[in-house]
Design a protein around this motif. Structure first.
Motif, PDB file in Angstrom:
ATOM      1  N   HIS A 134       0.858  -1.183   0.000  1.00 21.56           N
ATOM      2  CA  HIS A 134       0.000   0.000   0.000  1.00 21.56           C
ATOM      3  C   HIS A 134       0.890   1.228   0.000  1.00 21.56           C
ATOM      4  O   HIS A 134       1.374   1.634   1.060  1.00 21.56           O
ATOM      5  CB  HIS A 134      -0.912  -0.014   1.226  1.00 21.56           C
ATOM      6  N   THR A 135       1.138   1.796  -1.152  1.00 26.46           N
ATOM      7  CA  THR A 135       2.004   2.961  -1.318  1.00 26.46           C
ATOM      8  C   THR A 135       3.274   2.756  -0.493  1.00 26.46           C
ATOM      9  O   THR A 135       4.010   1.842  -0.731  1.00 26.46           O
ATOM     10  CB  THR A 135       1.254   4.267  -0.942  1.00 26.46           C
ATOM     11  N   ALA A 136       3.519   3.587   0.529  1.00 29.67           N
ATOM     12  CA  ALA A 136       4.694   3.433   1.386  1.00 29.67           C
ATOM     13  C   ALA A 136       4.352   2.661   2.650  1.00 29.67           C
ATOM     14  O   ALA A 136       5.169   2.538   3.553  1.00 29.67           O
ATOM     15  CB  ALA A 136       5.246   4.804   1.754  1.00 29.67           C
ATOM     16  N   ASP A 137       3.143   2.145   2.736  1.00 29.91           N
ATOM     17  CA  ASP A 137       2.677   1.444   3.924  1.00 29.91           C
ATOM     18  C   ASP A 137       2.441  -0.025   3.606  1.00 29.91           C
ATOM     19  O   ASP A 137       2.758  -0.496   2.526  1.00 29.91           O
ATOM     20  CB  ASP A 137       1.374   2.088   4.421  1.00 29.91           C
ATOM     21  N   VAL A 138       1.867  -0.736   4.568  1.00 35.28           N
ATOM     22  CA  VAL A 138       1.464  -2.122   4.349  1.00 35.28           C
ATOM     23  C   VAL A 138       0.023  -2.259   4.832  1.00 35.28           C
ATOM     24  O   VAL A 138      -0.381  -1.623   5.808  1.00 35.28           O
ATOM     25  CB  VAL A 138       2.396  -3.125   5.069  1.00 35.28           C
ATOM     26  N   ALA A 139      -0.760  -3.070   4.124  1.00 37.03           N
ATOM     27  CA  ALA A 139      -2.154  -3.283   4.495  1.00 37.03           C
ATOM     28  C   ALA A 139      -2.374  -4.764   4.786  1.00 37.03           C
ATOM     29  O   ALA A 139      -1.676  -5.624   4.260  1.00 37.03           O
ATOM     30  CB  ALA A 139      -3.073  -2.821   3.372  1.00 37.03           C
ATOM     31  N   VAL A 140      -3.367  -5.024   5.622  1.00 39.21           N
ATOM     32  CA  VAL A 140      -3.773  -6.389   5.935  1.00 39.21           C
ATOM     33  C   VAL A 140      -5.242  -6.527   5.589  1.00 39.21           C
ATOM     34  O   VAL A 140      -6.073  -5.740   6.057  1.00 39.21           O
ATOM     35  CB  VAL A 140      -3.552  -6.716   7.433  1.00 39.21           C
ATOM     36  N   ALA A 141      -5.549  -7.515   4.771  1.00 37.47           N
ATOM     37  CA  ALA A 141      -6.935  -7.890   4.482  1.00 37.47           C
ATOM     38  C   ALA A 141      -7.171  -9.207   5.214  1.00 37.47           C
ATOM     39  O   ALA A 141      -6.366 -10.132   5.100  1.00 37.47           O
ATOM     40  CB  ALA A 141      -7.149  -8.057   2.984  1.00 37.47           C
ATOM     41  N   ALA A 142      -8.244  -9.286   5.982  1.00 42.45           N
ATOM     42  CA  ALA A 142      -8.481 -10.485   6.791  1.00 42.45           C
ATOM     43  C   ALA A 142      -9.948 -10.875   6.734  1.00 42.45           C
ATOM     44  O   ALA A 142     -10.823 -10.051   6.477  1.00 42.45           O
ATOM     45  CB  ALA A 142      -8.064 -10.222   8.237  1.00 42.45           C
ATOM     46  N   SER A 143     -10.188 -12.155   7.028  1.00 41.43           N
ATOM     47  CA  SER A 143     -11.554 -12.650   7.121  1.00 41.43           C
ATOM     48  C   SER A 143     -11.609 -13.756   8.164  1.00 41.43           C
ATOM     49  O   SER A 143     -10.604 -14.415   8.444  1.00 41.43           O
ATOM     50  CB  SER A 143     -12.046 -13.165   5.768  1.00 41.43           C
ATOM     51  N   ALA A 144     -12.785 -13.937   8.743  1.00 42.57           N
ATOM     52  CA  ALA A 144     -12.994 -14.987   9.738  1.00 42.57           C
ATOM     53  C   ALA A 144     -14.483 -15.197   9.932  1.00 42.57           C
ATOM     54  O   ALA A 144     -15.304 -14.370   9.516  1.00 42.57           O
ATOM     55  CB  ALA A 144     -12.340 -14.622  11.062  1.00 42.57           C
ATOM     56  N   GLU A 145     -14.823 -16.271  10.599  1.00 46.84           N
ATOM     57  CA  GLU A 145     -16.220 -16.597  10.848  1.00 46.84           C
ATOM     58  C   GLU A 145     -16.837 -15.740  11.944  1.00 46.84           C
ATOM     59  O   GLU A 145     -18.047 -15.602  12.012  1.00 46.84           O
ATOM     60  CB  GLU A 145     -16.344 -18.069  11.208  1.00 46.84           C
ATOM     61  N   THR A 146     -15.997 -15.188  12.839  1.00 47.40           N
ATOM     62  CA  THR A 146     -16.501 -14.378  13.945  1.00 47.40           C
ATOM     63  C   THR A 146     -15.800 -13.027  13.962  1.00 47.40           C
ATOM     64  O   THR A 146     -14.718 -12.862  13.381  1.00 47.40           O
ATOM     65  CB  THR A 146     -16.262 -15.056  15.299  1.00 47.40           C
ATOM     66  N   LEU A 147     -16.394 -12.076  14.666  1.00 43.48           N
ATOM     67  CA  LEU A 147     -15.776 -10.764  14.814  1.00 43.48           C
ATOM     68  C   LEU A 147     -14.452 -10.879  15.572  1.00 43.48           C
ATOM     69  O   LEU A 147     -13.444 -10.299  15.159  1.00 43.48           O
ATOM     70  CB  LEU A 147     -16.742  -9.818  15.528  1.00 43.48           C
ATOM     71  N   GLY A 148     -14.417 -11.647  16.644  1.00 40.08           N
ATOM     72  CA  GLY A 148     -13.167 -11.864  17.367  1.00 40.08           C
ATOM     73  C   GLY A 148     -12.122 -12.530  16.494  1.00 40.08           C
ATOM     74  O   GLY A 148     -10.935 -12.200  16.554  1.00 40.08           O
ATOM     75  N   GLY A 149     -12.562 -13.464  15.665  1.00 42.60           N
ATOM     76  CA  GLY A 149     -11.629 -14.139  14.754  1.00 42.60           C
ATOM     77  C   GLY A 149     -10.998 -13.197  13.764  1.00 42.60           C
ATOM     78  O   GLY A 149      -9.812 -13.294  13.462  1.00 42.60           O
ATOM     79  N   VAL A 150     -11.768 -12.232  13.228  1.00 40.04           N
ATOM     80  CA  VAL A 150     -11.202 -11.295  12.264  1.00 40.04           C
ATOM     81  C   VAL A 150     -10.258 -10.317  12.966  1.00 40.04           C
ATOM     82  O   VAL A 150      -9.233  -9.934  12.412  1.00 40.04           O
ATOM     83  CB  VAL A 150     -12.279 -10.594  11.414  1.00 40.04           C
ATOM     84  N   PHE A 151     -10.560  -9.919  14.213  1.00 38.97           N
ATOM     85  CA  PHE A 151      -9.632  -9.077  14.969  1.00 38.97           C
ATOM     86  C   PHE A 151      -8.298  -9.808  15.141  1.00 38.97           C
ATOM     87  O   PHE A 151      -7.230  -9.239  14.913  1.00 38.97           O
ATOM     88  CB  PHE A 151     -10.204  -8.725  16.347  1.00 38.97           C
ATOM     89  N   ALA A 152      -8.363 -11.099  15.541  1.00 40.20           N
ATOM     90  CA  ALA A 152      -7.145 -11.894  15.732  1.00 40.20           C
ATOM     91  C   ALA A 152      -6.388 -12.066  14.415  1.00 40.20           C
ATOM     92  O   ALA A 152      -5.159 -11.990  14.384  1.00 40.20           O
ATOM     93  CB  ALA A 152      -7.491 -13.248  16.336  1.00 40.20           C
ATOM     94  N   ALA A 153      -7.107 -12.278  13.320  1.00 37.58           N
ATOM     95  CA  ALA A 153      -6.457 -12.456  12.025  1.00 37.58           C
ATOM     96  C   ALA A 153      -5.751 -11.180  11.577  1.00 37.58           C
ATOM     97  O   ALA A 153      -4.643 -11.238  11.029  1.00 37.58           O
ATOM     98  CB  ALA A 153      -7.474 -12.912  10.971  1.00 37.58           C
ATOM     99  N   VAL A 154      -6.354 -10.008  11.798  1.00 33.77           N
ATOM    100  CA  VAL A 154      -5.676  -8.751  11.452  1.00 33.77           C
ATOM    101  C   VAL A 154      -4.424  -8.595  12.311  1.00 33.77           C
ATOM    102  O   VAL A 154      -3.369  -8.200  11.808  1.00 33.77           O
ATOM    103  CB  VAL A 154      -6.610  -7.523  11.618  1.00 33.77           C
ATOM    104  N   ALA A 155      -4.523  -8.927  13.600  1.00 28.94           N
ATOM    105  CA  ALA A 155      -3.351  -8.834  14.477  1.00 28.94           C
ATOM    106  C   ALA A 155      -2.262  -9.810  14.034  1.00 28.94           C
ATOM    107  O   ALA A 155      -1.063  -9.481  14.075  1.00 28.94           O
ATOM    108  CB  ALA A 155      -3.748  -9.080  15.923  1.00 28.94           C
ATOM    109  N   ASP A 156      -2.649 -11.001  13.570  1.00 26.78           N
ATOM    110  CA  ASP A 156      -1.660 -11.933  13.020  1.00 26.78           C
ATOM    111  C   ASP A 156      -1.006 -11.344  11.773  1.00 26.78           C
ATOM    112  O   ASP A 156       0.187 -11.535  11.531  1.00 26.78           O
ATOM    113  CB  ASP A 156      -2.308 -13.277  12.683  1.00 26.78           C
TER     114      ASP A 156
END
Length: 160
Positions: A31-53
């Motif tokens: 992402h330009t000079a940055d980095v982006a994370v696209a994540a998905s999961a079955e639960t809201l907590g799961g997607v938070f954990a996946a973005v943190a991973d």
């Protein structure tokens, strides 16, 4: 672009601090000079954990199996603010504890009008890894939404 699928933990590895880990996945995107994370999961907590991973993967390629688990709790007015504050807390923990937070688990609930994230991570000492600096999480282009089929998706840009 790097992709990773997180595995579900078995029952013997369940944390004692009421966090959960569900199958989630993330993908690092340039992402330009940055980095982006696209994540998905079955639960809201799961997607938070996946973005943190994904944040962890943006900082380090190889993670040793060392480190102690620690808990993180954040409260915010909106889901997006909760995600931002949670990821910001992960960066703060890195800077203060001098550990790389890995193996994230999170539970996200709405309690008394606030979004509460109860999470945990394993803190790998920075002295044991070669880590790149991620300066901050941003609201730039942040997306957090539930799809029509009930899956959660998130997109977060980090300042590097």
């Amino acid at each position: 672009m790097r992709e990773h699928v997180t595995d579900e933990d078995d029952a013997s590895d369940q944390p004692t601090d009421a966090t959960e880990r569900t199958r989630g996945q993330f993908e690092l995107r340039d992402h330009t000079a940055d980095v982006a994370v696209a994540a998905s999961a079955e639960t809201l907590g799961g997607v938070f954990a996946a973005v943190a991973d994904g944040l962890t993967a943006a900082m380090c390629d190889e993670v040793p199996a060392t480190g102690e688990r620690f808990a993180v709790t954040v409260r915010a007015e909106s889901r997006e603010a909760a995600l931002f504050d949670y990821l910001d807390q992960c960066i703060y923990e890195r800077d203060v504890r001098l550990v790389l937070p890995v193996d994230h688990r999170a539970r996200v609930e709405r309690v008394d009008g606030e979004w509460v994230v109860e999470a945990s991570a394993r803190g790998v000492p920075l002295s044991e890894v070669v880590a790149r600096d991620v300066k901050a999480v941003t609201y730039s282009e942040m997306e957090l939404a539930e799809t029509d089929d009930g899956e959660w998706r998130a997109y977060v840009v980090f300042d590097v």
